[in-house]
Motif scaffolding. Structure first.
Motif, PDB file in Angstrom:
ATOM      1  N   LEU A  99      -8.092 -12.038  63.306  1.00 20.89           N
ATOM      2  CA  LEU A  99      -8.616 -12.769  64.348  1.00 20.89           C
ATOM      3  C   LEU A  99      -7.525 -13.682  64.958  1.00 20.89           C
ATOM      4  O   LEU A  99      -7.319 -13.826  66.007  1.00 20.89           O
ATOM      5  CB  LEU A  99      -9.828 -13.168  64.443  1.00 20.89           C
ATOM      6  N   LEU A 134     -12.114 -14.691  68.986  1.00 20.47           N
ATOM      7  CA  LEU A 134     -11.947 -13.625  69.964  1.00 20.47           C
ATOM      8  C   LEU A 134     -13.400 -13.604  70.703  1.00 20.47           C
ATOM      9  O   LEU A 134     -14.368 -13.260  70.047  1.00 20.47           O
ATOM     10  CB  LEU A 134     -11.359 -12.261  69.586  1.00 20.47           C
ATOM     11  N   MET A 136     -14.674 -11.425  73.175  1.00 22.84           N
ATOM     12  CA  MET A 136     -14.367 -10.281  74.057  1.00 22.84           C
ATOM     13  C   MET A 136     -15.715  -9.415  74.172  1.00 22.84           C
ATOM     14  O   MET A 136     -16.181  -9.376  75.495  1.00 22.84           O
ATOM     15  CB  MET A 136     -13.316  -9.211  73.244  1.00 22.84           C
ATOM     16  N   THR A 137     -16.324  -8.743  73.204  1.00 15.35           N
ATOM     17  CA  THR A 137     -17.486  -7.933  73.257  1.00 15.35           C
ATOM     18  C   THR A 137     -18.853  -8.877  73.897  1.00 15.35           C
ATOM     19  O   THR A 137     -18.752  -9.914  73.354  1.00 15.35           O
ATOM     20  CB  THR A 137     -17.758  -7.531  71.782  1.00 15.35           C
ATOM     21  N   SER A 142     -23.339  -1.529  75.880  1.00 18.73           N
ATOM     22  CA  SER A 142     -22.462  -1.040  75.260  1.00 18.73           C
ATOM     23  C   SER A 142     -21.034  -0.741  76.415  1.00 18.73           C
ATOM     24  O   SER A 142     -21.148  -0.827  77.454  1.00 18.73           O
ATOM     25  CB  SER A 142     -22.758   0.335  75.167  1.00 18.73           C
ATOM     26  N   ASN A 143     -19.869  -0.608  75.854  1.00 17.84           N
ATOM     27  CA  ASN A 143     -18.540  -0.722  76.267  1.00 17.84           C
ATOM     28  C   ASN A 143     -18.338  -1.607  77.177  1.00 17.84           C
ATOM     29  O   ASN A 143     -17.883  -1.555  78.536  1.00 17.84           O
ATOM     30  CB  ASN A 143     -18.492   0.846  77.394  1.00 17.84           C
ATOM     31  N   HIS A 145     -16.294  -3.842  77.063  1.00 11.55           N
ATOM     32  CA  HIS A 145     -14.799  -4.239  77.150  1.00 11.55           C
ATOM     33  C   HIS A 145     -14.243  -3.535  78.435  1.00 11.55           C
ATOM     34  O   HIS A 145     -13.261  -4.416  79.328  1.00 11.55           O
ATOM     35  CB  HIS A 145     -14.068  -3.483  75.988  1.00 11.55           C
ATOM     36  N   PRO A 174     -20.164 -10.089  68.294  1.00 11.98           N
ATOM     37  CA  PRO A 174     -20.027 -11.184  67.533  1.00 11.98           C
ATOM     38  C   PRO A 174     -18.815 -11.940  67.749  1.00 11.98           C
ATOM     39  O   PRO A 174     -17.788 -11.425  67.989  1.00 11.98           O
ATOM     40  CB  PRO A 174     -19.841 -10.255  66.057  1.00 11.98           C
ATOM     41  N   TYR A 234     -20.861 -15.547  61.881  1.00 14.06           N
ATOM     42  CA  TYR A 234     -20.995 -15.058  63.040  1.00 14.06           C
ATOM     43  C   TYR A 234     -21.847 -15.860  64.186  1.00 14.06           C
ATOM     44  O   TYR A 234     -22.828 -16.545  63.393  1.00 14.06           O
ATOM     45  CB  TYR A 234     -21.726 -13.888  62.865  1.00 14.06           C
ATOM     46  N   TRP A 366     -14.413   6.020  78.201  1.00 15.54           N
ATOM     47  CA  TRP A 366     -15.255   5.137  77.393  1.00 15.54           C
ATOM     48  C   TRP A 366     -14.996   3.954  76.664  1.00 15.54           C
ATOM     49  O   TRP A 366     -15.799   3.063  76.728  1.00 15.54           O
ATOM     50  CB  TRP A 366     -15.505   6.025  75.946  1.00 15.54           C
ATOM     51  N   ASN A 421     -16.370   0.201  63.729  1.00 16.64           N
ATOM     52  CA  ASN A 421     -16.727  -0.217  65.111  1.00 16.64           C
ATOM     53  C   ASN A 421     -15.576  -1.225  65.554  1.00 16.64           C
ATOM     54  O   ASN A 421     -15.134  -1.107  66.728  1.00 16.64           O
ATOM     55  CB  ASN A 421     -17.908  -1.041  65.157  1.00 16.64           C
ATOM     56  N   ASP A 425     -14.074   0.904  68.778  1.00 16.37           N
ATOM     57  CA  ASP A 425     -15.091   1.860  68.332  1.00 16.37           C
ATOM     58  C   ASP A 425     -14.475   3.227  68.072  1.00 16.37           C
ATOM     59  O   ASP A 425     -13.871   3.871  68.942  1.00 16.37           O
ATOM     60  CB  ASP A 425     -16.147   1.949  69.227  1.00 16.37           C
ATOM     61  N   GLU A 427     -15.712   6.281  67.444  1.00 22.92           N
ATOM     62  CA  GLU A 427     -16.229   7.359  68.254  1.00 22.92           C
ATOM     63  C   GLU A 427     -15.730   7.318  69.530  1.00 22.92           C
ATOM     64  O   GLU A 427     -15.459   8.453  70.317  1.00 22.92           O
ATOM     65  CB  GLU A 427     -17.920   7.368  68.378  1.00 22.92           C
ATOM     66  N   LEU A 428     -15.527   6.110  70.037  1.00 22.12           N
ATOM     67  CA  LEU A 428     -15.139   6.085  71.730  1.00 22.12           C
ATOM     68  C   LEU A 428     -13.826   6.387  71.812  1.00 22.12           C
ATOM     69  O   LEU A 428     -13.447   7.026  72.703  1.00 22.12           O
ATOM     70  CB  LEU A 428     -15.449   4.733  72.298  1.00 22.12           C
TER      71      LEU A 428
HETATM   72  C1  LIG Z   1     -17.817  -6.913  61.839  1.00 16.61           C
HETATM   73  C2  LIG Z   1     -17.486  -6.968  63.341  1.00 16.61           C
HETATM   74  C3  LIG Z   1     -16.770  -8.091  63.764  1.00 16.61           C
HETATM   75  C4  LIG Z   1     -16.566  -7.982  65.026  1.00 16.61           C
HETATM   76  N1  LIG Z   1     -15.973  -9.049  65.605  1.00 16.61           N
HETATM   77  C5  LIG Z   1     -15.734  -9.262  67.103  1.00 16.61           C
HETATM   78  C6  LIG Z   1     -15.038 -10.509  67.389  1.00 16.61           C
HETATM   79  O1  LIG Z   1     -14.847 -11.471  66.707  1.00 16.61           O
HETATM   80  N2  LIG Z   1     -15.043 -10.760  68.750  1.00 16.61           N
HETATM   81  C7  LIG Z   1     -15.396  -9.704  69.723  1.00 16.61           C
HETATM   82  O2  LIG Z   1     -15.309  -9.722  70.950  1.00 16.61           O
HETATM   83  N3  LIG Z   1     -15.761  -8.494  69.284  1.00 16.61           N
HETATM   84  C8  LIG Z   1     -15.896  -8.341  67.702  1.00 16.61           C
HETATM   85  N4  LIG Z   1     -16.806  -7.138  67.325  1.00 16.61           N
HETATM   86  C9  LIG Z   1     -17.208  -5.993  68.250  1.00 16.61           C
HETATM   87  C10 LIG Z   1     -16.627  -4.856  68.367  1.00 16.61           C
HETATM   88  O3  LIG Z   1     -15.575  -4.835  69.101  1.00 16.61           O
HETATM   89  C11 LIG Z   1     -17.842  -3.748  68.797  1.00 16.61           C
HETATM   90  O4  LIG Z   1     -18.981  -3.836  67.850  1.00 16.61           O
HETATM   91  C12 LIG Z   1     -17.592  -2.500  69.127  1.00 16.61           C
HETATM   92  O5  LIG Z   1     -16.444  -2.665  70.174  1.00 16.61           O
HETATM   93  C13 LIG Z   1     -18.385  -1.775  69.524  1.00 16.61           C
HETATM   94  O6  LIG Z   1     -19.210  -2.181  70.694  1.00 16.61           O
HETATM   95  P1  LIG Z   1     -20.741  -2.811  70.647  1.00 16.61           P
HETATM   96  O7  LIG Z   1     -20.994  -3.574  69.404  1.00 16.61           O
HETATM   97  O8  LIG Z   1     -21.164  -3.166  71.781  1.00 16.61           O
HETATM   98  O9  LIG Z   1     -21.683  -1.473  70.061  1.00 16.61           O
HETATM   99  P2  LIG Z   1     -22.004  -0.168  71.307  1.00 16.61           P
HETATM  100  O10 LIG Z   1     -20.845  -0.180  72.116  1.00 16.61           O
HETATM  101  O11 LIG Z   1     -23.428  -0.413  71.659  1.00 16.61           O
HETATM  102  O12 LIG Z   1     -21.730   1.004  70.392  1.00 16.61           O
HETATM  103  C14 LIG Z   1     -22.996   1.470  69.573  1.00 16.61           C
HETATM  104  C15 LIG Z   1     -22.867   3.124  69.210  1.00 16.61           C
HETATM  105  O13 LIG Z   1     -23.142   3.623  70.552  1.00 16.61           O
HETATM  106  C16 LIG Z   1     -22.001   4.625  70.461  1.00 16.61           C
HETATM  107  N5  LIG Z   1     -21.730   4.482  72.121  1.00 16.61           N
HETATM  108  C17 LIG Z   1     -21.460   3.329  72.816  1.00 16.61           C
HETATM  109  N6  LIG Z   1     -21.220   3.464  74.201  1.00 16.61           N
HETATM  110  C18 LIG Z   1     -21.312   5.111  74.098  1.00 16.61           C
HETATM  111  C19 LIG Z   1     -20.972   6.022  75.288  1.00 16.61           C
HETATM  112  N7  LIG Z   1     -20.732   5.478  76.536  1.00 16.61           N
HETATM  113  N8  LIG Z   1     -20.977   7.181  74.905  1.00 16.61           N
HETATM  114  C20 LIG Z   1     -21.369   7.553  73.775  1.00 16.61           C
HETATM  115  N9  LIG Z   1     -21.382   6.754  72.963  1.00 16.61           N
HETATM  116  C21 LIG Z   1     -21.538   5.324  72.786  1.00 16.61           C
HETATM  117  C22 LIG Z   1     -20.865   3.987  69.839  1.00 16.61           C
HETATM  118  O14 LIG Z   1     -19.884   4.959  69.420  1.00 16.61           O
HETATM  119  C23 LIG Z   1     -21.579   3.412  68.639  1.00 16.61           C
HETATM  120  O15 LIG Z   1     -21.750   4.447  67.739  1.00 16.61           O
HETATM  121  C24 LIG Z   1     -16.989  -7.065  65.872  1.00 16.61           C
HETATM  122  C25 LIG Z   1     -17.793  -5.999  65.504  1.00 16.61           C
HETATM  123  C26 LIG Z   1     -17.860  -6.007  63.878  1.00 16.61           C
HETATM  124  C27 LIG Z   1     -18.585  -4.751  63.515  1.00 16.61           C
END
Ligand SMILES: Cc1cc2nc3c(=O)[nH]c(=O)nc-3n(C[C@H](O)[C@H](O)[C@H](O)COP(=O)(O)OP(=O)(O)OC[C@H]3O[C@@H](n4cnc5c(N)ncnc54)[C@H](O)[C@@H]3O)c2cc1C
Length: 605
Positions: A99, A134, A136-137, A142-143, A145, A174, A234, A366, A421, A425, A427-428
């Protein structure tokens, strides 16, 4: 099977292959000093906050001992070597180090203008006076970004910007910002709104906590409960009209002029988003490389557990554990995955042209990742999936000692699991890759190939033909099915939503083929004395990849019934050949003694 260094040729050559040629011995020694052996253990009995404070203190020491950050960021193999060592020592250290360098300092150096505030922030991060984080999320959607709801508005009176979290669901989470005493500066991803219009996603450098622990006005940090999977501090962060100077805008050539007009050389908000996410390739290279590093460490740990261990099973009391093919194939398969991911990491970190903004990758639906660099994002997904699978298998095959006597395999599992993730992510990434494949958007399918039912499974041409044939047939079916759904009136969501299983598997098949191409080419880069053994061990990984893909090979008719029996027989043969070399293969990983030594607790319980 022995756990020692083993005999035979190739040992030095194998170690050279694992080390790679890109980082010279002097730099490598300096990087090793930056993460000394002491960092490979964590004292018992620390509170979560004390544990986190130790991680940051070690990050500070590492950053001060390593080459300057700008040099590291300009030299991917060197940065990866530092991060690899941190990952093997302590995944939490790797996470905060990644990071700090790639996701906080990276955008400051890449996008920041030469202005006093940018220079000040850069100086603090480079001197480790503040740690980079960072934002960002966003937690509630979801999505997130693709379209952060955190807003940045220009303040015509002060000349700077006001950053706002519109509601709790847009909180950044997080983030690693909870520790009350550790200074942090964030790279905040926000949508710039100006003149009543959204101008795209930009990065802002925002101090979140000073050296005295004080949080600036408007910054609200909400600590998350303690967790153990990848233990850092976190927290969710909300920005309530936080004011930052103009120089905090890492504007990358964009500007707001004296008349209040907005200018951006990227032209469109979509191109700006891709450009702002252009920091990701450094992250992916590091994640691929660290996946290889912890896979090697897990494989070495499993061999250390298994070699010389006898069994009491009634089929053959006192027979060595590794005479049983399940354990033998697990150990050698893990070593093979370590070598294969090392080859993939060398490929990912090798210099290659950076795709021009907006032109490098396909359109995405995605996530922004594939638009930045489709193949690197896909290799990140493939490497973390593989590492997660192998590290988990090493944990299972190391029995109770691998779980309860030392935290190492659990912590590698936590890291590789988290990064399926994190960092984009998986899967995306697969879905966006599949969509580009179906649309033939910057994608050329493999040529049609006939594979004889008795084709030699040890031959790289056979691996590539099988994998390529499955990929081609799956892509064609996916494209047909989506097109047919669209023709019958389905909207894009319905057409794709009905085909997500096939989409993920199609992109997975493409990833396998890319990896197999890398494995086929890799031995040529090794010293001649190492090539025969390297070919065998990479060939074992190829067989394991094909076994994992067997359902698709059979479903597509790319291989006939019986292919699994042939793969299993080939694997048994290769493992029998490799078993006497297990120690030599592991020794070439050059793992620090702290990684493979039996737990002190077990030697004197
Ligand atoms: C340990 C850890 C540390 C992290 N640290 C940081 C950080 O420091 N700063 C930061 O900004 N981010 C951080 N992240 C966030 C990380 O970038 C996100 O977890 C990741 O991009 C997934 O987004 P989300 O958590 O919102 O989950 P979601 O987007 O909700 O995803 C959950 C599930 O749903 C599925 N899904 C989501 N959208 C769709 C769709 N449109 N179609 C089909 N399936 C879908 C995904 O494949 C996944 O399996 C961290 C994550 C982790 C696990």
């Amino acid at each position: 099977m022995s756990g020692g260094s083993g005999g035979g040729g190739g040992g030095g050559g194998l170690a050279g292959f694992v080390r790679g040629a890109s980082v010279d011995a002097k730099t490598r020694a300096r990087l090793a000093d930056a993460v000394p052996e002491e960092f490979f253990t964590v004292p018992d009995g620390l509170t979560p906050r004390a544990r986190q404070a130790l991680t940051y203190e070690r990050l500070r020491r590492a950053g001060l001992a390593a080459p300057p950050a700008a040099d590291l960021l300009a030299d991917p193999p060197a940065l990866c070597a530092l991060l690899d060592r941190a990952a093997v020592a302590d995944p939490a250290l790797f996470h905060v180090m990644l990071l700090h360098y790639t996701l906080a300092l990276g955008p400051v150096l890449r996008f920041g203008a030469d202005e006093p505030e940018t220079r000040r922030i850069r100086g603090e991060l480079e001197s480790m006076a503040a740690f980079g984080t960072l934002l960002m999320t966003e937690v509630g959607r979801s999505n997130s970004h693709l379209s952060p709801r955190t807003l940045a508005r220009h303040d015509p009176d002060g000349g700077g910007f006001v950053l706002t979290t519109p509601d709790a669901r847009a909180a950044k989470f997080p983030t690693n910002t909870a520790h009350p005493d550790v200074p942090k500066t964030a790279a905040v991803y926000a949508t710039l709104v100006h003149g009543g219009a959204e101008r795209g996603v930009f990065v802002f450098a925002v101090p979140l906590r000073g050296g005295d622990g004080a949080v600036p006005p408007g910054v609200r940090v909400v600590p998350a409960p303690d967790t153990t999977g990848l233990p850092v501090d976190y927290a969710a962060v909300l920005l309530e009209d936080v004011r930052v100077p103009y120089g905090a805008w890492l504007r990358d050539g964009a500007a707001i002029d004296a008349a209040g007009e907005f200018h951006d050389p990227e032209g469109t908000a979509a191109a700006r988003l891709t450009r702002s996410m252009g920091i990701a390739p450094r992250v992916w290279r590091a994640v691929v490389s660290a996946s290889a590093a912890v896979t090697r460490a897990a494989a070495g740990t499993l061999l250390a557990h298994s070699a010389g261990r006898t069994t009491l099973g009634r089929l053959a009391p006192r027979r060595p554990l590794t005479d049983y093919n399940n354990q033998r194939e697990a150990v050698l398969g893990a070593l093979a995955a370590g070598y294969a991911l090392t080859a993939v990491a060398a490929h990912a970190t090798a210099p290659r042209p950076t795709p021009a903004s907006g032109a490098g990758g396909p359109e995405t639906a995605w996530a922004p990742w594939s638009a930045v660099d489709r193949d690197l994002a896909l290799l990140k997904a493939a490497a973390t999936t593989q590492a997660q699978e192998t590290v988990s298998a090493c944990r299972v095959h190391s029995g109770a000692p691998g779980f309860a006597a030392v935290e190492r395999l659990n912590s590698y599992r936590g890291l590789t699991h988290a990064y399926t993730n994190a960092g984009g992510d998986n899967e995306l990434i697969l879905y966006d890759t599949a969509r580009a494949m179906a649309d033939l958007d910057r994608y050329v399918p493999p040529e049609a190939r006939d594979v004889a039912p008795d084709a030699d499974l040890d031959a790289p041409e056979t691996w590539l033909a099988l994998a390529g044939e499955a990929e081609r047939r799956m892509r064609d079916r996916l494209a047909d099915r989506v097109a047919a759904a669209r023709r019958s009136g389905a909207d894009a969501f319905t057409a794709w939503n009905g085909n997500l299983v096939l989409a993920a598997r199609t992109a997975g098949a493409c990833a396998d083929r890319l990896v197999l191409e890398i494995l086929a080419a890799a031995p040529a880069a090794a010293a001649p004395d190492a090539r025969p053994l390297l070919r065998r061990v990479l060939g074992l990984h190829a067989l394991n990849l094909l076994e994992r893909r067997a359902a698709d090979l059979l479903n597509e008719g790319a291989a006939p019934p019986g292919v699994l029996d042939r793969l299993w027989a080939a694997r048994r043969r290769v493992c029998d050949e490799l078993a006497p070399h297990a120690g030599e293969l592991a020794a070439a990983f050059e793992l620090p003694a702290a990684v493979t030594a039996p737990s002190a607790f077990l030697t004197a319980p």
